[in-house]
Design an enzyme around this catalytic site. Structure first.
Site, short mmCIF file in Angstrom:
data_model
loop_
_atom_site.label_atom_id
_atom_site.label_comp_id
_atom_site.label_asym_id
_atom_site.label_seq_id
_atom_site.Cartn_x
_atom_site.Cartn_y
_atom_site.Cartn_z
N ASN A 105 0.87 -1.18 0.00
CA ASN A 105 0.00 0.00 0.00
C ASN A 105 0.90 1.23 0.00
O ASN A 105 1.48 1.57 1.03
CB ASN A 105 -0.89 -0.06 1.25
CG ASN A 105 -1.77 1.17 1.39
OD1 ASN A 105 -1.82 2.02 0.49
ND2 ASN A 105 -2.46 1.27 2.51
N LYS A 144 0.09 4.24 -0.34
CA LYS A 144 -0.57 5.40 0.28
C LYS A 144 -0.37 6.66 -0.58
O LYS A 144 -0.30 6.56 -1.80
CB LYS A 144 -0.09 5.59 1.72
CG LYS A 144 -0.26 4.30 2.54
CD LYS A 144 -0.11 4.48 4.03
CE LYS A 144 -0.29 3.14 4.72
NZ LYS A 144 -0.25 3.21 6.16
N HIS A 188 -9.62 0.77 5.17
CA HIS A 188 -8.32 1.04 5.79
C HIS A 188 -8.51 2.01 6.96
O HIS A 188 -9.34 2.92 6.91
CB HIS A 188 -7.35 1.63 4.76
CG HIS A 188 -5.95 1.68 5.29
ND1 HIS A 188 -5.51 2.68 6.12
CD2 HIS A 188 -4.90 0.83 5.13
CE1 HIS A 188 -4.26 2.44 6.46
NE2 HIS A 188 -3.86 1.33 5.87
N GLU A 204 -6.89 4.46 7.98
CA GLU A 204 -6.71 5.89 7.71
C GLU A 204 -7.99 6.48 7.11
O GLU A 204 -8.31 7.65 7.34
CB GLU A 204 -5.49 6.10 6.79
CG GLU A 204 -4.20 5.92 7.59
CD GLU A 204 -3.03 5.36 6.82
OE1 GLU A 204 -3.05 5.34 5.57
OE2 GLU A 204 -2.07 4.89 7.48
N GLU A 252 -5.33 -5.20 10.60
CA GLU A 252 -4.33 -4.16 10.80
C GLU A 252 -4.62 -3.41 12.10
O GLU A 252 -5.44 -2.47 12.11
CB GLU A 252 -4.37 -3.17 9.63
CG GLU A 252 -4.10 -3.81 8.28
CD GLU A 252 -3.56 -2.79 7.29
OE1 GLU A 252 -2.41 -2.93 6.88
OE2 GLU A 252 -4.29 -1.84 6.96
N GLY A 295 2.20 2.28 10.69
CA GLY A 295 3.08 3.43 10.51
C GLY A 295 3.79 3.85 11.79
O GLY A 295 4.38 4.93 11.85
N SER A 307 3.36 -2.10 10.34
CA SER A 307 4.81 -2.08 10.55
C SER A 307 5.51 -3.39 10.17
O SER A 307 6.50 -3.77 10.79
CB SER A 307 5.14 -1.69 12.00
OG SER A 307 4.70 -0.36 12.24
P1 PGA Z 1 2.76 0.30 7.61
O1 PGA Z 1 1.27 0.45 6.98
O2 PGA Z 1 3.33 -0.97 7.05
O3 PGA Z 1 3.49 1.52 7.17
O4 PGA Z 1 2.58 0.22 9.09
C1 PGA Z 1 0.45 -0.66 6.81
C2 PGA Z 1 -0.86 -0.27 6.20
O5 PGA Z 1 -1.36 0.81 6.51
O6 PGA Z 1 -1.43 -1.02 5.39
#
Ligand code: PGA
Length: 306
Positions: free
Chosen positions: A62, A64, A146, A148, A216, A222, A262
């Site tokens: 992803n 983003k 997701h 976010e 997740e 993140g 992460s």
């Molecule tokens: P990250 O994000 O690996 O940077 O923690 C994972 C995600 O949001 O799918």
């Protein structure tokens, strides 16, 4: 007996309180904590020994809201030259603006996903991107739910469920994300939150054939704070049991449940060894081609795990 098995299963996740009774009696679908321990029939021997599910390992990147034409050209070139294990479905989700560039330059070995889609047919919806347009550009998948989008943009369960149903109806695969906030985990609500989000998908979609579930935990996204393999496995097993109890044994077995939060080249092998982890959704580390390839290739640690 049930209580002691249940408390054993929930070590490290739930507070030592009788929450189980509470969530078994809740109005949304229930979860039987003893299912895997007492009711699962012995599994037949398989080539990939450390997998509870029967689906192919799946790794998504992803990207983003990152990248420029140049940086994406470099990432695509790194991915094109990476050696990827054959028995893994590999998908990348560039920002909408770069899907066309990526589709035209990336090896066909890797499929394209969008990071979002409009809830219905396109039209007068300023700033939105329709499923039809995504398909026109060659996307095979879309990431929905997701954290976010749930927590920063404010999308709710019902809206996300509708998006999933529409995307599936048009032939896109859906990477359906679920996961709890830190305060929800600390309050012992991890399963409640995940099952509620799962139920919203279940209520909206006619079939699970084209859905990959991404667990997740929001506190791990993140942040560099990855869930331990045990923490992730515990929720993945619970999700699979939820599917078994509330959808069907077949869906529970076939549906890939991938972990995100992460994941990087240093921790993916240990996570992949867990039997209910069927792959990963990777954010930050997917922006580096060689590291993403390492994560894809962590499927090999699964094969020798048991
Ligand atoms: P990250 O994000 O690996 O940077 O923690 C994972 C995600 O949001 O799918």
């Amino acid at each position: 007996m049930a209580a002691s098995l249940a408390s054993h299963l929930h070590i490290g996740l739930r507070r030592p309180c009788p929450k189980l009774d509470a969530f078994n009696s809740q109005s949304f679908y229930s979860f039987d904590p003893n299912l895997r321990l007492s009711l699962s029939p012995p599994k037949p021997p398989r080539a990939v020994v450390a997998m509870a599910g029967t689906g192919k390992f799946f790794v998504g990147g992803n990207w983003k809201c990152n990248g420029t034409k140049d940086s994406i050209a470099k990432l695509v070139s790194d991915l094109n030259s990476a050696k990827l294990e054959p028995d893994v479905d590999v998908v990348v989700a560039p920002p909408f603006l770069y899907i066309d560039q990526v589709k035209n330059s990336l090896t066909e070995r890797i499929e394209i996903s969008a990071q979002n889609s409009w809830v219905g047919k396109g039209g007068a919806f300023t700033g939105e991107i329709s499923v039809e347009q995504l398909k026109d550009l060659g996307s095979k998948w879309v990431i929905l739910g997701h954290s976010e989008r749930r927590h920063i943009i404010g999308e709710n369960d019902e809206f996300i469920g509708k998006k999933a149903a529409y995307a599936l109806s048009q032939g896109l695969g859906v990477i359906a994300c679920i996961g709890e906030l830190l305060e929800e985990r600390e309050a012992g609500k991890t399963f409640d939150v995940c099952f509620q989000q799962l139920k919203a998908f279940a209520d909206a979609v006619p079939s699970w054939d084209n859905i990959v579930i991404a667990y997740e935990p929001v506190w791990a996204i993140g942040t560099g704070k990855v869930a331990t393999p045990q923490q992730a496995q515990e929720v993945h097993a619970a999700v699979r049991d939820w599917l078994k109890k509330n959808i069907s044994a077949e869906v529970a077995s076939k549906t890939r449940i991938i972990y995100g939060g992460s994941v990087n080249g240093g921790n993916s092998a240990e996570l992949a060894k867990q039997e209910d982890i069927d792959g990963f959704l990777v954010g930050g580390a997917s922006l580096k081609g060689p590291e993403f390839a390492t994560i894809v290739n962590s499927v090999t640690s699964k094969k020798v795990a048991a």
